[in-house]
Design an enzyme around this catalytic site. Structure first.
Site, mmCIF file in Angstrom:
data_model
loop_
_atom_site.group_PDB
_atom_site.id
_atom_site.type_symbol
_atom_site.label_atom_id
_atom_site.label_comp_id
_atom_site.label_asym_id
_atom_site.label_seq_id
_atom_site.Cartn_x
_atom_site.Cartn_y
_atom_site.Cartn_z
ATOM 1 N N LEU A 50 0.821 -1.208 0.000
ATOM 2 C CA LEU A 50 0.000 0.000 0.000
ATOM 3 C C LEU A 50 0.852 1.252 0.000
ATOM 4 O O LEU A 50 1.777 1.395 0.805
ATOM 5 C CB LEU A 50 -0.927 -0.001 1.226
ATOM 6 C CG LEU A 50 -1.864 1.198 1.377
ATOM 7 C CD1 LEU A 50 -3.231 0.752 1.877
ATOM 8 C CD2 LEU A 50 -1.290 2.241 2.345
ATOM 9 N N LEU A 51 0.542 2.159 -0.898
ATOM 10 C CA LEU A 51 1.112 3.509 -0.929
ATOM 11 C C LEU A 51 0.077 4.461 -0.355
ATOM 12 O O LEU A 51 -1.102 4.377 -0.703
ATOM 13 C CB LEU A 51 1.455 3.881 -2.372
ATOM 14 C CG LEU A 51 1.904 5.313 -2.714
ATOM 15 C CD1 LEU A 51 2.683 5.308 -4.033
ATOM 16 C CD2 LEU A 51 0.745 6.307 -2.832
ATOM 17 N N ASP A 53 0.485 8.578 1.853
ATOM 18 C CA ASP A 53 0.900 9.979 1.764
ATOM 19 C C ASP A 53 2.241 10.193 1.062
ATOM 20 O O ASP A 53 3.212 9.481 1.342
ATOM 21 C CB ASP A 53 1.056 10.581 3.169
ATOM 22 C CG ASP A 53 -0.136 10.377 4.057
ATOM 23 O OD1 ASP A 53 -1.159 9.852 3.596
ATOM 24 O OD2 ASP A 53 -0.041 10.746 5.243
ATOM 25 N N SER A 113 4.325 10.146 8.355
ATOM 26 C CA SER A 113 4.562 11.173 7.348
ATOM 27 C C SER A 113 5.305 12.399 7.871
ATOM 28 O O SER A 113 5.298 12.694 9.065
ATOM 29 C CB SER A 113 3.226 11.629 6.753
ATOM 30 O OG SER A 113 2.652 10.603 6.005
ATOM 31 N N ARG A 170 1.049 14.457 14.565
ATOM 32 C CA ARG A 170 1.880 13.851 13.520
ATOM 33 C C ARG A 170 2.055 14.767 12.307
ATOM 34 O O ARG A 170 1.445 15.812 12.195
ATOM 35 C CB ARG A 170 1.279 12.515 13.082
ATOM 36 C CG ARG A 170 -0.172 12.558 12.653
ATOM 37 C CD ARG A 170 -0.683 11.153 12.356
ATOM 38 N NE ARG A 170 -2.116 11.117 12.067
ATOM 39 C CZ ARG A 170 -3.055 10.902 12.974
ATOM 40 N NH1 ARG A 170 -2.732 10.703 14.246
ATOM 41 N NH2 ARG A 170 -4.341 10.882 12.634
ATOM 42 N N ASP A 171 2.903 14.308 11.397
ATOM 43 C CA ASP A 171 3.088 14.877 10.057
ATOM 44 C C ASP A 171 3.794 16.235 10.073
ATOM 45 O O ASP A 171 3.248 17.245 9.607
ATOM 46 C CB ASP A 171 1.738 15.011 9.322
ATOM 47 C CG ASP A 171 0.898 13.747 9.367
ATOM 48 O OD1 ASP A 171 1.482 12.660 9.518
ATOM 49 O OD2 ASP A 171 -0.330 13.842 9.243
#
Length: 484
Positions: A50-51, A53, A113, A170-171
């Site tokens: 799975l791909l 972000d 991410s 996050r991110d």
């Protein structure tokens, strides 16, 4: 069927590491993927697994570097890695494989991410370390790593611990302004509201918590994922993916999670306010557009990639052991409060010989670019097969509609089978990029797009209503990585 199959995955299966997957299993997954006619030719997609972000986008060492979230164990969300590609021209790619691994205690359950900046002879890659304790409680931290010109990556550890927010923290996206570094992080506040959190540093190791950036949308969903902040054309832009937002109008926030942006004059770092805030907008009105991230290249262009997919939705491609792809790279500009998107000019090199047609075209390729100029009230574009399965893009005086209710494989019905966007002017250049099972439609002069997956068996024809003259270009494949 696909959703039921994925529900049967246990936590232990989802969180296996790459080294726990046998060569035989990988070969089997790649063989299944190679049999999928929906696998794209000129979009970035995983060889298997799975791909999601896009991550760490940057221009470094005379190349564009594109990382993305990758779950190698299968087409499910589980143990996350950063996968790495690079390119000089967006046509020929170098496949560097899995680049950042979940191999430390603080990222033991996934490298989540984040973004990147370039300093001197290194790219600095910022990410969220995802750890779960024995009670499966998430312990997120903001971390970074460096990549040198030889492509060697070295983790530098934790730079921000979570002292103020729920486990949804996050991110990180970092930029430099003068001698100062700034970071925005997506978070959920203690009163369960989504926010874009600002941090400030002068040395990358000590970070001052400045708190949420204040806007008129401080009660707007329960989590803001994948925040991006940048300045473009004299304006400040807050781009983010809010969760838990809906709307009563026919256009906005119809997906399980959507993407939105705010344009203002600037962020006042003292008052923490977005000054001169304009109306909140959606960049994309399709079924599958999430987690966009931007960067600036050597030509000064602000370039965006997004994930063509959504959390919590499984596409039919999971039966072929892969899921998710990246959008086409898009150059951005700000125009009258809109974030205008245009596919990068480099992609024109993929076009084959033009075919002008009216009415119906029996397609020589299911990977193509279509351009048409319109100044009429109503028309439609139809993609279908010989037994009547199709998707339709319909245009009236006031709106655009993308209808995938008659596909060969219907999924995510609970979120609706049509999407609508407002039509801002009668005269339009409509640009349509189709690549096997993905469609990206640029409308309203690029002020909006409609990005979606679609699934039609034996897709064979393209039909444009009325007598409009349309120009069709077959598109060649990208090279250098996991393509058929």
């Amino acid at each position: 069927m696909a959703r039921e199959a994925k529900k049967n995955w246990t936590v232990g299966q989802r969180y296996r590491r790459l080294e726990d997957i046998s060569h035989t299993q990988i070969t089997e997954m790649m063989e299944k993927r190679s049999l999928d006619n929906g696998y794209p030719n000129y979009h970035i997609a995983p060889a298997f697994g799975l791909l999601n972000d896009p991550n760490g986008l940057c221009y470094f060492n005379s190349e564009h570097h594109i990382f993305y979230q990758w779950t190698p164990v299968g087409p499910v969300h589980g143990m996350k890695y950063w996968y790495h590609l690079s390119t000089k021209d967006f046509i020929h790619f170098t496949d560097h494989g899995a680049a950042i691994h979940p191999d430390q205690d603080h990222d033991s359950h996934g490298v989540y991410s984040g973004g990147a900046i370039v300093e001197n002879d290194k790219a600095l890659l910022f990410f969220t370390g995802n750890k779960r304790d024995e009670n499966w409680k998430r312990i997120p931290t903001q971390c970074y790593a460096t990549m040198n010109t030889a492509g060697e990556i070295e983790k530098k550890g934790i730079i921000i611990e979570n002292d103020h927010y729920t486990e949804h923290f996050r991110d990180p996206k970092v930029w430099k302004q003068g001698d100062d570094y700034y970071m925005v992080v997506g978070a959920q506040t203690q009163d369960l509201k989504g926010a874009m959190i600002l941090y400030h540093s002068q040395d990358l190791s000590k970070w001052e918590h400045k708190g949420p950036i204040k806007t008129t949308h401080n009660d707007f969903g329960y989590m803001w994922e994948c925040p991006d902040f940048f300045e473009l054309d004299g304006q400040a832009v807050m781009l983010f993916s809010p969760q838990g937002v809906s709307s009563s109008n026919p256009y906005d926030f119809k997906n399980v999670f959507s993407v939105t942006y705010l344009v203002g004059d600037r962020v006042n770092f003292s008052s923490m306010e977005l000054e001169g805030e304009q109306s909140i907008r959606q960049p994309d009105y399709g079924f599958d557009f999430y987690a966009p991230q931007t960067y600036v290249d050597d030509k000064g262009r602000r370039i965006l990639y997004a994930w063509v997919g959504l959390p919590e939705i499984d596409t039919p491609s999971v039966k072929h052991e892969w899921a998710g792809m990246l959008s086409l790279p898009r150059e951005l500009r700000i125009e009258n409060g809109f974030m205008v998107q245009k596919a990068l000019e480099e992609l024109e090199a993929l076009r084959g010989e033009a075919i002008e047609f009216t009415g119906t075209l029996q397609q020589p390729s299911n990977s193509f670019y279509l351009s048409l100029d319109i100044d009429i009230v109503e028309f439609s574009i139809e993609l279908g097969n010989s037994v009547g399965d199709k998707i339709e893009f319909k245009v009236t005086e006031d709106e655009f509609t993308l209808d995938r209710s008659q596909m060969s494989e219907i999924y995510a019905e609970e979120f609706g089978l049509t999407r609508k966007a407002p039509r801002l002017s009668l005269t339009q250049q409509i640009e349509v990029y189709v690549d096997q099972s993905v469609i990206e439609i640029f409308i309203n002069g690029g002020k909006h797009t409609m990005t979606s997956r679609f699934f039609i068996d034996d897709l064979s024809y393209l039909k444009v209503s009325t007598s409009l003259k349309s120009t069709y270009y077959p598109m060649k494949s990208l090279s250098g990585f996991n393509l058929k």
